[in-house]
Scaffold this motif. Structure first.
Motif, PDB file in Angstrom:
ATOM      1  N   GLU A 282      22.294  19.756  31.773  1.00 44.57           N
ATOM      2  CA  GLU A 282      21.817  18.962  30.624  1.00 44.57           C
ATOM      3  C   GLU A 282      21.018  17.751  31.097  1.00 44.57           C
ATOM      4  O   GLU A 282      20.030  17.367  30.483  1.00 44.57           O
ATOM      5  CB  GLU A 282      23.006  18.488  29.780  1.00 44.57           C
ATOM      6  N   THR A 452      23.882  14.067  26.030  1.00 41.70           N
ATOM      7  CA  THR A 452      24.419  15.417  26.196  1.00 41.70           C
ATOM      8  C   THR A 452      24.864  15.931  24.821  1.00 41.70           C
ATOM      9  O   THR A 452      24.921  15.167  23.844  1.00 41.70           O
ATOM     10  CB  THR A 452      25.639  15.425  27.132  1.00 41.70           C
ATOM     11  N   LYS A 453      25.215  17.224  24.789  1.00 33.69           N
ATOM     12  CA  LYS A 453      25.682  17.795  23.527  1.00 33.69           C
ATOM     13  C   LYS A 453      26.924  17.071  23.023  1.00 33.69           C
ATOM     14  O   LYS A 453      27.156  16.950  21.832  1.00 33.69           O
ATOM     15  CB  LYS A 453      26.001  19.286  23.719  1.00 33.69           C
TER      16      LYS A 453
END
Lengths: 492, 490
Positions: A282, A452-453
């Motif tokens: 990521e 990030t997610k």
């Protein structure tokens, strides 16, 4: 402008915005200090970025700032701006602990040069910020007092060693903070907490009054919300100091004004060694997008090689620990600091005071450093490391024959869980992209470049040429202008 | 087996620490000083507070370069600093900033004079080669009480030179002469006052013995705490004897550091080689190397004074002074300067008389009054005036002594004092003098006969009664001239 900003609480505004608001008398320095103090009171139980703070003192400084302004003697954009200090930078009559039991009760009788300069600029000094003990670490978990939580997820580390400085800023407990960077200690926590963190060129900012970890690598630098703010603080602290022989005699430009004057396009280098195994996908993707952005802006992107990168970590841990073993010898319980209560004689006093006063990581580095300087080992370790250091610097200088700056990830991984990394070597790997910069003495900054997610900040590192901070900041601002990561704030 | 000292020779090298006379400490601006309230000459750097940094004081570097130039050392093109790491409470940082592999001064030599066969005979001269001189910082001082120890950091950070000789001396007398000469050189150059009582000069000696004719050095013993020049001589002599005695017993010399007690004349072991420190020297990252360029050295060279032995050789040549006078005059720069000023003012041919007055009379009066030369009321010009009056016969030698004492007490001119006290010689054209001469010749026909027969010295026999008649005030020159005139016509 102030109407548009009114949605943003005072404690999350930038220096530039607040300087304008203070100048327009829309807010007073006391109101601003009160807002920051109140915010700290609200979030500190979870963030724990502060080792200590003196609200009454901060309010008195703010009142003095307001009085100056009322008298028409305001000193510039930092007058009345609350700034927090990593607890390794001396402020007269304030605690100076290095987050160590060794200095738990030490109060500095003098100001560091950066402190004196920020006081002269009118800043309101507020908060002694947590860090890894003696700035040794990458998570602030080595603090002898308590860990600090990452404001984006308080179960995670803020990075380190200047974790308190990054976390306090990200949590709105300061408008800007100072940290110190020996192997990444400003840039890595800046990346993990989603703020801008600059490590200036070695010698640009005086080290007088900075508790020394590794003298040939240490630099003080600012944490800010924006690149422009960083330029403002850097301008106030940079410049030759006769109290620091290693401080460079250079003309200090008006970094803030230079931002507008330098608009590129630039040639940016991508060091291929910085995108290998161990890089979180990521983060890799976010940095690739940043590179693509620059390319889209007309910058020339070129792959470069820094062939001695693989030796950076080893070289760093020889030089830094050697210097640390000597720098930390002064903490002996004789003149100040922790003194063991039950020592029998002088040797026992040294042994017990230091055994009790220092934490495990500090001891590990003192022992390592003592070893590499020992008779019979000096040539094989310290001397060789210095030679490799020259090669590492030469790698960068060679790259700068082709490009203006380098672009890399700041940290290979986003903020990790408190207690997750118990192996020292795993922790040392957090600094693989930042350490070379210190060995080469270069300026570098970390800039937010996404999340990030799981909503953890990601930082991109820009590495500049010696004493060309003005270019470095301008390159960073070109990215910042095209993105709005800075508008996000953590939920606390 | 019996060993005699004549079959063995001692080899001695000295490590001398000299405090540089500088207004401020070597790595910070705090003043240096002696005898102040404890821990008042300190600041964050001296006390090694967290975050404090050293910055080099160029005046200290000036002083050591000058010392190096005076001793004929090669001056390194770059002054670089190292940390010497060891724990001791008198060392605030627990490392000392020093110079390890690149001392600022290399080589050079100290000229010495060994004792002569008698006090008035010049001894043999030698040149003792130096290994190096480097600059470092002094440490604080421990004061041990009954139940605790206190540290005073006033001395910490005072600029300190370490002057290391080659192992090139062989007797305690040579070491004594070396220190005497070195100290005079430092004082002459204004580099240090070298007051051993104030710790401004401290000496350690490395001593070994070996069979005569052997070139390999024996096992060395380091002797510490030689805190007066006499203790250096006594301590070394004692250590040589001790080592000979060890070998005589069939033992072997252990490489160790010993502490000499000058009061009892004994020494005891402090530590052996195995207990030696590993100082973990490495370049101090807080200090930048300093380039010492030619203009810098040239400027300091111009400030270097003539050294005592060179001055002595010049005094022999220029003033034809005897050894006994030069050996007193040249060791004190102010005294030598005083002499030269007075000799110049007195004019040609009177230098020895000037020297005699200084060494015999001026120094005696200064000593009795416990005064320094600079406090003397008799300046070089006044002394020269006295010498000229004596030479001209205006004041007689015996009277001049009295005049000088009065000059020293009052600062008045010799002329005024002689007038005031009636100490001037009688006028030379006096009829009275001629009458006394006639009377004396008439009273001594034996001497007259001798003189007539060619014995010139017989004339002296007439002078005593004349002087007696003149109550000592007759000008001897005039007496002599008058006698000769009368004797020629007699």
């Amino acid at each position: 402008m102030s109407a548009a900003m009114s949605a943003v609480p005072l404690h999350y505004r930038t220096i530039a915005e607040l300087a304008a608001a203070l100048a327009a008398r829309e807010v007073s320095a006391v109101e601003l200090a009160q807002a920051v103090i109140a915010r700290a009171a609200a979030v500190e139980p979870r963030v724990r970025a502060f080792n200590s703070a003196d609200p009454a003192d901060a309010l008195a400084q703010a009142a003095a700032s307001d009085a100056r302004r009322a008298a028409g003697q305001a000193r510039g954009p930092l007058d009345g701006i609350p700034i927090g200090f990593k607890d390794v930078i001396a402020v007269k009559d304030q605690p100076l602990t290095a987050s160590s039991k060794m200095l738990a009760n030490f109060v500095s009788p003098y100001d560091a040069t950066v402190t004196a300069r920020l006081k002269a600029a009118g800043a309101v000094l507020y908060g002694r910020l947590n860090c890894d003990e003696f700035a040794m670490g990458s998570s602030t978990e080595n603090s002898a007092f308590h860990p600090t939580g990452n404001p984006w997820d308080v179960t995670r580390v803020p990075g380190g060693s200047s974790g308190g400085s990054a976390a306090a800023l990200a949590a709105g407990e300061a408008i800007a903070t100072l940290g110190s960077d020996t192997g990444g200690s400003i840039r890595q926590p800046a990346a993990l907490c989603g703020v801008v963190g600059l490590k200036p060129t070695y010698g640009l900012v005086s080290r007088y009054g900075l508790i020394a970890y590794a003298s040939s690598l240490d630099q003080i630098g600012p944490f800010t919300r924006t690149v422009e703010d960083n330029a403002i603080v850097l301008g106030a602290i940079a410049g030759h100091d006769e109290r620091d022989s290693t401080s460079y005699r250079a003309e200090i430009p008006d970094y803030r004004r230079e931002l507008a004057a330098r608009r590129g396009p630039w040639k940016l280098g991508i060091p291929k060694e910085y995108f290998g195994a161990g890089l979180d996908p990521e983060i890799g993707a976010a940095v690739e997008q940043a590179i693509a952005f620059y390319k889209a802006q007309g910058c020339e992107i070129r792959e470069v090689s820094l062939p001695h990168t693989q030796y950076c970590l080893d070289t760093y841990y020889i030089i830094a620990t050697a210097e640390a073993s000597s720098n930390l010898a002064r903490y002996d319980g004789i003149r100040y600091g922790h003194r063991s209560a039950d020592a029998k004689d002088i040797v026992d006093l040294y042994f017990k005071s230091r055994a009790e006063g220092f934490g495990a990581e500090v001891k590990r580095r003192i022992i390592l450093g003592t070893y590499v300087l020992s008779s019979g080992y000096y040539d094989a370790y310290y001397l060789r490391a210095q030679k490799v250091r020259t090669l590492i610097r030469q790698d960068f200088l060679n790259a700068y024959k082709e490009v203006d700056a380098l672009i890399t990830p700041t940290s290979p991984i986003p903020a990790f869980k408190l207690g997750e990394k118990s192996d020292p070597l795993a922790m040392y790997l957090c600094d693989i992209y930042t350490i070379g910069v210190n060995l080469a003495g270069l300026p570098a900054l970390s800039l937010p470049c996404g999340f990030t997610k799981s909503s953890l900040p990601i930082g991109v590192q820009l590495i500049g040429q010696p004493f060309k901070e003005a270019d470095l900041l301008a390159i960073a601002q070109a990215y910042e202008r095209g993105h709005d990561w800075k508008l996000r704030t953590p939920v606390l | 087996m019996s060993l005699s000292s004549s079959s063995y020779e001692a080899v001695i090298g000295l490590e001398v620490h000299v405090q540089i006379k500088a207004r401020s400490k070597v790595f910070t601006r705090v003043a240096t000083g002696y005898g102040h309230e404890p821990n008042t000459l300190t600041d964050p750097t001296v006390l090694a507070l967290p975050g404090a940094l050293p910055v080099m004081n160029k005046a200290a570097l000036d002083a050591i370069i000058k010392a190096g130039l005076l001793l004929g050392c090669r001056i390194a093109p770059v002054c670089k600093w190292d940390r010497k790491n060891y724990f001791y409470p008198d060392s605030p940082k627990n490392y000392q900033i020093s110079q390890y592999d690149q001392p600022i001064c290399l080589g050079g030599e100290v000229e010495i004079e060994l004792p002569g066969s008698a006090r008035n005979v010049m001894g043999e001269h030698k040149r003792i080669p130096l290994t190096r001189i480097h600059l470092e910082e002094d440490v604080g001082k421990l004061n041990h009480g009954a139940s605790d120890s206190l540290v005073d950091y006033n001395r910490a950070g005072t600029p300190l030179m370490e002057i290391v000789s080659d192992p090139a001396m062989h007797t305690a007398d040579e070491a004594f002469a070396y220190l005497t000469s070195l100290r005079a050189t430092m004082v002459y150059g204004g580099i240090s006052d070298c007051d051993m009582e104030k710790g401004q000069l401290r000496c350690d000696a490395n001593i070994s013995i070996r069979p005569v004719g052997q070139t390999k050095l024996g096992t060395k013993v380091e002797l510490k705490n030689l805190n007066s020049i006499s203790f250096v001589r006594d301590g070394i002599a004692h250590e040589i004897k001790r080592q000979l005695a060890v070998l005589e017993r069939g033992g072997t010399i252990v490489q160790e550091t010993r502490d000499y007690d000058g009061m009892t004349g004994t020494s005891q072991s402090l530590r052996t080689k195995e207990e030696a420190h590993d100082y973990r020297y490495f370049p101090d990252p807080d200090l930048m190397p300093v380039v010492v360029d030619e203009p810098w050295k040239t400027r300091l060279q111009a400030e270097c004074p003539e050294l005592p032995f060179a001055k002595q050789r010049r005094f022999f040549e220029q003033y034809q002074l005897p050894y006994t006078l030069t050996s007193v005059l040249v060791w004190d720069r102010a005294l030598a300067d005083y002499f030269e000023a007075a000799a110049t003012a007195a004019g040609a041919g009177k230098a020895q008389a000037v020297g005699n007055w200084i060494v015999n009379d001026l120094l005696r009066e200064l000593g009795a009054a416990k005064l320094e030369l600079g406090q003397s009321k008799v300046g070089p010009a006044q002394l020269a005036a006295l010498v000229k009056l004596v030479d001209a016969g205006t004041i007689l030698n015996q009277a001049a002594k009295e005049v000088f004492v009065e000059m020293f007490a009052t600062g008045d001119s010799p002329e005024a004092i002689a007038d005031r006290k009636g100490l001037k010689a009688a006028p030379t054209d006096s009829n009275e003098l001629e009458q006394w001469c006639r009377d004396s010749i008439a009273a001594n026909p034996k001497a007259l006969a001798e003189f007539k027969s060619g014995k010139d010295s017989a004339i002296n026999a007439f002078k005593g009664p004349i002087m007696k008649a003149a109550k000592g005030k007759a000008n001897p020159k005039a007496v002599d001239e008058t006698l000769r005139k009368l004797l020629a016509t007699n």
